[in-house]
Write a protein that holds these residues in place. Structure first.
Motif, PDB file in Angstrom:
ATOM      1  N   GLY A  63       0.791  -1.215   0.000  1.00  0.00           N
ATOM      2  CA  GLY A  63       0.000   0.000   0.000  1.00  0.00           C
ATOM      3  C   GLY A  63       0.829   1.273   0.000  1.00  0.00           C
ATOM      4  O   GLY A  63       2.040   1.256   0.200  1.00  0.00           O
ATOM      5  N   GLU A  73      -6.674   6.135   5.105  1.00  0.00           N
ATOM      6  CA  GLU A  73      -6.283   5.480   3.859  1.00  0.00           C
ATOM      7  C   GLU A  73      -5.620   4.133   4.135  1.00  0.00           C
ATOM      8  O   GLU A  73      -5.913   3.137   3.458  1.00  0.00           O
ATOM      9  CB  GLU A  73      -5.339   6.381   3.065  1.00  0.00           C
ATOM     10  CG  GLU A  73      -5.991   7.606   2.465  1.00  0.00           C
ATOM     11  CD  GLU A  73      -6.178   8.739   3.462  1.00  0.00           C
ATOM     12  OE1 GLU A  73      -6.803   9.747   3.093  1.00  0.00           O
ATOM     13  OE2 GLU A  73      -5.693   8.616   4.607  1.00  0.00           O
ATOM     14  N   ARG A  74      -4.749   4.075   5.114  1.00  0.00           N
ATOM     15  CA  ARG A  74      -4.092   2.794   5.426  1.00  0.00           C
ATOM     16  C   ARG A  74      -5.082   1.820   6.046  1.00  0.00           C
ATOM     17  O   ARG A  74      -5.043   0.618   5.775  1.00  0.00           O
ATOM     18  CB  ARG A  74      -2.886   3.013   6.335  1.00  0.00           C
ATOM     19  CG  ARG A  74      -2.219   1.690   6.796  1.00  0.00           C
ATOM     20  CD  ARG A  74      -0.741   1.788   6.893  1.00  0.00           C
ATOM     21  NE  ARG A  74      -0.141   1.949   5.583  1.00  0.00           N
ATOM     22  CZ  ARG A  74       0.235   0.938   4.794  1.00  0.00           C
ATOM     23  NH1 ARG A  74       0.071  -0.311   5.169  1.00  0.00           N
ATOM     24  NH2 ARG A  74       0.774   1.173   3.618  1.00  0.00           N
ATOM     25  N   ARG A  76      -8.225   1.597   5.446  1.00  0.00           N
ATOM     26  CA  ARG A  76      -9.048   1.077   4.352  1.00  0.00           C
ATOM     27  C   ARG A  76      -8.306  -0.027   3.604  1.00  0.00           C
ATOM     28  O   ARG A  76      -8.882  -1.078   3.289  1.00  0.00           O
ATOM     29  CB  ARG A  76      -9.426   2.204   3.393  1.00  0.00           C
ATOM     30  CG  ARG A  76     -10.086   1.734   2.100  1.00  0.00           C
ATOM     31  CD  ARG A  76     -10.471   2.898   1.208  1.00  0.00           C
ATOM     32  NE  ARG A  76     -11.731   3.461   1.632  1.00  0.00           N
ATOM     33  CZ  ARG A  76     -12.914   3.095   1.125  1.00  0.00           C
ATOM     34  NH1 ARG A  76     -12.975   2.167   0.186  1.00  0.00           N
ATOM     35  NH2 ARG A  76     -14.026   3.643   1.539  1.00  0.00           N
ATOM     36  N   MET A  77      -7.030   0.188   3.306  1.00  0.00           N
ATOM     37  CA  MET A  77      -6.242  -0.807   2.597  1.00  0.00           C
ATOM     38  C   MET A  77      -6.117  -2.082   3.433  1.00  0.00           C
ATOM     39  O   MET A  77      -6.284  -3.196   2.920  1.00  0.00           O
ATOM     40  CB  MET A  77      -4.855  -0.240   2.279  1.00  0.00           C
ATOM     41  CG  MET A  77      -3.951  -1.148   1.459  1.00  0.00           C
ATOM     42  SD  MET A  77      -3.094  -2.429   2.411  1.00  0.00           S
ATOM     43  CE  MET A  77      -2.153  -1.420   3.566  1.00  0.00           C
ATOM     44  N   ARG A  80      -9.382  -4.027   3.593  1.00  0.00           N
ATOM     45  CA  ARG A  80      -9.646  -4.708   2.325  1.00  0.00           C
ATOM     46  C   ARG A  80      -8.790  -5.964   2.196  1.00  0.00           C
ATOM     47  O   ARG A  80      -9.255  -7.010   1.740  1.00  0.00           O
ATOM     48  CB  ARG A  80      -9.405  -3.765   1.151  1.00  0.00           C
ATOM     49  CG  ARG A  80      -9.818  -4.354  -0.185  1.00  0.00           C
ATOM     50  CD  ARG A  80      -9.669  -3.361  -1.315  1.00  0.00           C
ATOM     51  NE  ARG A  80     -10.604  -2.264  -1.213  1.00  0.00           N
ATOM     52  CZ  ARG A  80     -11.879  -2.344  -1.589  1.00  0.00           C
ATOM     53  NH1 ARG A  80     -12.358  -3.485  -2.055  1.00  0.00           N
ATOM     54  NH2 ARG A  80     -12.668  -1.297  -1.492  1.00  0.00           N
ATOM     55  N   MET A 240       3.103   0.169  -4.745  1.00  0.00           N
ATOM     56  CA  MET A 240       2.079  -0.604  -4.045  1.00  0.00           C
ATOM     57  C   MET A 240       2.699  -1.719  -3.205  1.00  0.00           C
ATOM     58  O   MET A 240       2.097  -2.199  -2.255  1.00  0.00           O
ATOM     59  CB  MET A 240       1.107  -1.198  -5.067  1.00  0.00           C
ATOM     60  CG  MET A 240       0.000  -2.060  -4.485  1.00  0.00           C
ATOM     61  SD  MET A 240      -1.110  -1.138  -3.420  1.00  0.00           S
ATOM     62  CE  MET A 240      -2.285  -2.416  -2.961  1.00  0.00           C
ATOM     63  N   TYR A 294      -5.115 -11.252  -2.998  1.00  0.00           N
ATOM     64  CA  TYR A 294      -5.352 -10.007  -3.738  1.00  0.00           C
ATOM     65  C   TYR A 294      -4.864 -10.136  -5.176  1.00  0.00           C
ATOM     66  O   TYR A 294      -5.558  -9.756  -6.130  1.00  0.00           O
ATOM     67  CB  TYR A 294      -4.635  -8.864  -3.021  1.00  0.00           C
ATOM     68  CG  TYR A 294      -4.529  -7.582  -3.811  1.00  0.00           C
ATOM     69  CD1 TYR A 294      -5.625  -6.737  -3.962  1.00  0.00           C
ATOM     70  CD2 TYR A 294      -3.323  -7.206  -4.403  1.00  0.00           C
ATOM     71  CE1 TYR A 294      -5.521  -5.555  -4.687  1.00  0.00           C
ATOM     72  CE2 TYR A 294      -3.204  -6.025  -5.126  1.00  0.00           C
ATOM     73  CZ  TYR A 294      -4.319  -5.208  -5.260  1.00  0.00           C
ATOM     74  OH  TYR A 294      -4.211  -4.039  -5.980  1.00  0.00           O
TER      75      TYR A 294
END
Length: 322
Positions: A63, A73-74, A76-77, A80, A240, A294
């Motif tokens: 990420g 933001e982190r 959320r990553m 997921r 990423m 992923y």
């Protein structure tokens, strides 16, 4: 001394080891006492209290790292990766993360889906939320301790998530007076007639942590600057994915590990969980199962991997290489 680790499993083992002592082997037997197996040895834990253990499991090898580690933001990553959540579920969890006191029963009650979630799913969502919040609490505590000049001991390995954590902390504490000590995990150990290979501290039994205290070393100012520089360079590239290549932290393409997945697969359908487990077991490079899942999903969307039988359960679908 404050112990810092970068994974839930290893942090839990350290809490068990911290200040504990015990016996390796059975302590009781039913029936004839003469049949009690011989106790192997006594063990002494790492000095201190379990309260001194901090877990910063921010998955820093994946990420964007342009934002603070405790940013939305982190989270959320991470959510997921941990649960492959839909956007609607992620938004709901993020709203709960923003709450000042998410431990209130009325707030946790909001974890239910509008139409009523199953108890197991509700528990999982609650556990994931609490895990995110605990990382933030431990991160805040780390900064307070470092500002006071308290010594920090980091238990790290060359697994990407752990090595990233070491470099990040050296950058975070660059302007503090805190002394940083590190204990590195050996790549392997020779035990009796076999070799045990380690991916991370989570592979280590809790009673063994104290055996590695003689590997402890204090980082010099130059070493701290070196690790911090690696983190700054990774942040500038902001890929990423990050990997440890020849002992150096590098930003690598998102497809970096794809060949490991594809080499394991054939044209015959197999369960996704089996494929991921085999890749982890054979390579032992420290990449998490969530990352392989992923990338498998990405390759399904790209048409490189086919789905023979779908499933509503995580990792349960039957997939094959096209």
């Amino acid at each position: 001394m404050t112990e810092v680790l970068f994974g839930d499993s290893e942090a839990s083992s350290m809490k068990c080891a911290k200040g504990s002592r015990g016996i390796i082997g059975p302590e009781a037997v039913f029936g004839d006492k003469s049949r009690m197996p011989e106790i192997k040895k006594k063990w002494t834990g790492v000095p201190g209290s379990p309260d001194e253990v901090l877990c910063l499991g921010y998955m820093l090898d994946i990420g964007s790292i342009q934002h603070p580690v405790n940013s939305q933001e982190r989270k959320r990553m991470m959510l997921r990766m941990l649960g492959s959540r839909t956007d609607e579920e992620l938004e709901e969890l993020e709203e709960l993360i923003k709450l000042k006191d998410p431990e209130k029963p009325e707030d946790l009650e909001k974890l239910k889906d509008p139409d009523g979630a199953q108890e197991s799913d509700r528990w999982l969502r609650q556990e994931q939320l609490e895990r995110m919040l605990q990382y933030d609490k431990d991160y805040a505590r780390l900064k307070e301790l470092a500002a006071d000049g308290s010594p920090i001991r980091i238990w790290y390995s060359k697994a990407p998530y752990s090595y990233c954590g070491l470099c990040w902390i050296c950058q975070e504490l660059a302007k503090t007076r805190a002394e940083i000590y590190v204990v590195d995990l050996p790549d392997y150990e020779i035990r009796s007639r076999c070799i045990t290979v380690y991916q991370g501290w989570g592979d280590m039994e809790c009673e063994r942590f104290s055996d590695f205290l003689d590997r402890q070393k204090k980082l010099t100012e130059l070493e701290r600057m070196m690790y911090a520089q690696e983190w700054r360079e990774a942040a500038e590239r902001n890929g990423m994915l990050r990997a440890v290549v020849n002992g150096r932290l590098l930003s690598v393409p998102e497809e970096f590990y794809d060949f490991l997945i594809l080499d394991r697969m054939t044209g015959r359908p197999e369960k996704e969980a089996r494929i991921i487990g085999d890749v982890i077991g054979r390579t032992q490079i420290g990449a998490g199962d969530w990352w392989y899942a992923y990338r498998i999903q990405k390759m399904v969307e790209e048409g490189r991997i086919g789905t023979a039988q779908d499933s509503g359960k995580e990792y349960a679908r039957m997939i094959y290489k096209k």
